[in-house]
Design an enzyme around this catalytic site. Structure first.
Site: not given
Ligand code: SDX
Length: 423
Positions: A263, A302, A358
């Site tokens: 997050h 996201h 971010d």
């Molecule tokens: C913020 O919710 C909000 O509004 C948050 C925010 C706010 O203003 O409050 O916008 C702020 O928290 C932004 C997000 C910051 N976090 C990151 O940048 C960390 C990296 N991102 C991931 O951890 C992820 O994308 C999330 C946590 C942000 C979202 O995760 P989801 O929606 O649960 O998606 P998921 O984990 O189910 O991913 C779907 C697929 C998966 O692959 P498969 O299992 O389908 O093969 O996408 C992949 C994930 O492994 N994936 C990524 C990835 N994010 C998702 N693979 C590599 N790198 C990534 N960053």
């Protein structure tokens, strides 16, 4: 257009119910007509709307973000952070008189009690500033016991003023503590963001004035972080607030939620990632590591945006103005190469992974001189009005009550206790 709905029949009773579809959403009430005890298994609330809200609108498919109907691009260009705080909390942009009164109230509350300033010195000398901030916000609840009376709107407003006003002071004090430097106290003629930068960077120079370009850039970043509907930390704020806990305890809990690297901690994780990559030439190899599942591409992806996060677009533009003052952040080239490779790679395209808020913000913070572990603290300063606006909206919503979801029990059936001698 006829009301959208679907009809469902319970084959246990043969009963049929028509479930209205409103804005692509169904209400559990209609389904519970079939079975009062029915629950909906939805891990991590991935398909759950937990409230009605008038504060922020996000269209994740088209990269749209609006606060109270105003596009984020217009607010970033024309507004300022304290005005956006007012908008989020009151639903309308302030008149000049309202803005003057609002700024006066916030300015009036920027100091913290000296015992709070002392309390912060009791933490470990090299404490992570987010750990310090979380602890200190929670400690504030002991200084304002009247804040427990959340039924009094005027009392809620005073605590709202205090929290917005004191976050920058606590943030700067946490930073100065870590360096063993004396606190710089608020001088309020500088305005909210300029005052924060002075408390951060000034050491014993009574004439210190922060750079106006950097001050405006940070004010824009605070606007971009001010709210984002039901994200993890805001849902935490609503959850804790739903038990009628005081707002300091709720904001401390929300700050804890923001601390996580998935997050608000992602902005710090992005810079660690870029430093680990180290050079332009290592980008492709790193992307392969991500695709193998070995690591995440920090700052990408996201839960809601399945397109470019509109905030990332604005941050990228703001970075150019900052780098004109601070000099280019050498990590920018690596970040832009990473973005270019990822946006053209089916692994990321198929998963709708784009830069989020971010991905570029840390580059600006680092160029401005903030240490990495202050990045999420900056996010918390920005998100405080959003947390408080949702807390307020939840308390005023007649449909809301204490958050208490159920579960699907998958543990063992009843069994008898076994004395330790027989185990
Ligand atoms: C913020 O919710 C909000 O509004 C948050 C925010 C706010 O203003 O409050 O916008 C702020 O928290 C932004 C997000 C910051 N976090 C990151 O940048 C960390 C990296 N991102 C991931 O951890 C992820 O994308 C999330 C946590 C942000 C979202 O995760 P989801 O929606 O649960 O998606 P998921 O984990 O189910 O991913 C779907 C697929 C998966 O692959 P498969 O299992 O389908 O093969 O996408 C992949 C994930 O492994 N994936 C990524 C990835 N994010 C998702 N693979 C590599 N790198 C990534 N960053």
């Amino acid at each position: 257009m006829s009301e959208e709905s679907f009809t469902i029949t319970d084959n246990r009773s043969g009963e049929t119910v028509t479930v209205p579809i409103v804005d692509g959403t169904i209400s559990s009430a209609a389904l519970r007509e079939l079975d009062k005890g029915m629950w909906f298994y939805d891990p991590a609330y991935m398909s759950t709307a937990n409230c009605n809200s008038k504060i922020t609108y996000i269209d994740g498919g088209n990269g749209i973000l609006r606060y109270r109907g105003y596009p984020i691009e217009q607010l970033a260009e024309h507004s300022n952070f304290l005005e956006v705080c007012y908008l989020l909390l009151n639903g309308e942009l302030p008149t000049e008189a309202e803005a003057e009164e609002w700024v006066h109230h916030i300015t009036y509350h920027t100091y913290v009690h000296e015992d709070i300033a002392q309390f912060m010195k009791g933490l470990r000398y090299d404490a992570h500033p987010m750990g310090t901030l979380v602890s200190t916000v929670a400690a504030l609840s002991t200084f304002y016991p009247e804040a427990k009376d959340i039924s009094d709107p005027h009392n809620r407003l005073i605590q709202t003023h205090r929290l917005i006003a004191k976050m920058p002071t606590m943030a700067a004090f946490a930073y100065k503590n870590r360096l063993g430097l004396p606190y710089e106290y608020p001088v309020n003629h500088l305005g909210y963001t300029g005052n924060f930068l002075r408390m951060m960077w000034n050491v014993a120079d009574p004439g210190y004035e922060p750079d106006p370009i950097l001050t405006r850039a940070l004010d824009i970043l605070l606007i971009l972080h001010a709210d984002h509907e039901q994200n993890c930390s805001t849902t935490t704020m609503r959850t804790v607030g739903s038990s009628n806990a005081d707002p300091y305890s709720a904001v401390a809990a929300a700050t804890c939620g923001l601390y996580g690297p998935l997050h608000g901690g992602a902005n710090e994780a992005v810079i660690h990632m870029l430093h680990d990559i180290g050079s332009f030439d290592n980008v492709t190899a790193y992307v392969e590591k991500v695709k193998s599942g070995e690591t995440l591409l920090q700052g990408f992806g996201h839960r809601v945006y399945k397109s470019y996060d509109p905030r990332a677009t604005i941050i990228k533009k703001t970075a150019d103005q900052v780098f004109e003052v601070t000099g280019l952040n050498p990590l920018l080239d690596i970040a832009m190469k990473l973005e270019e490779v990822a946006l053209n790679d089916p692994y990321f395209i198929d998963r709708n992974l784009y830069p989020n808020v971010d991905f570029y913000s840390g580059l600006i913070y680092e160029a401005m001189g903030f240490p990495m572990d202050m990045f999420t603290v900056l996010f918390a300063i920005g998100r405080t009005p959003g947390w408080l606006a949702h807390w307020q909206e939840m308390l005023d919503d007649p449909e809301q009550k204490i958050y208490r979801p159920r579960q699907m029990y998958t543990g063992p059936d009843e069994r008898d206790y076994v004395p330790i001698s027989n185990r």
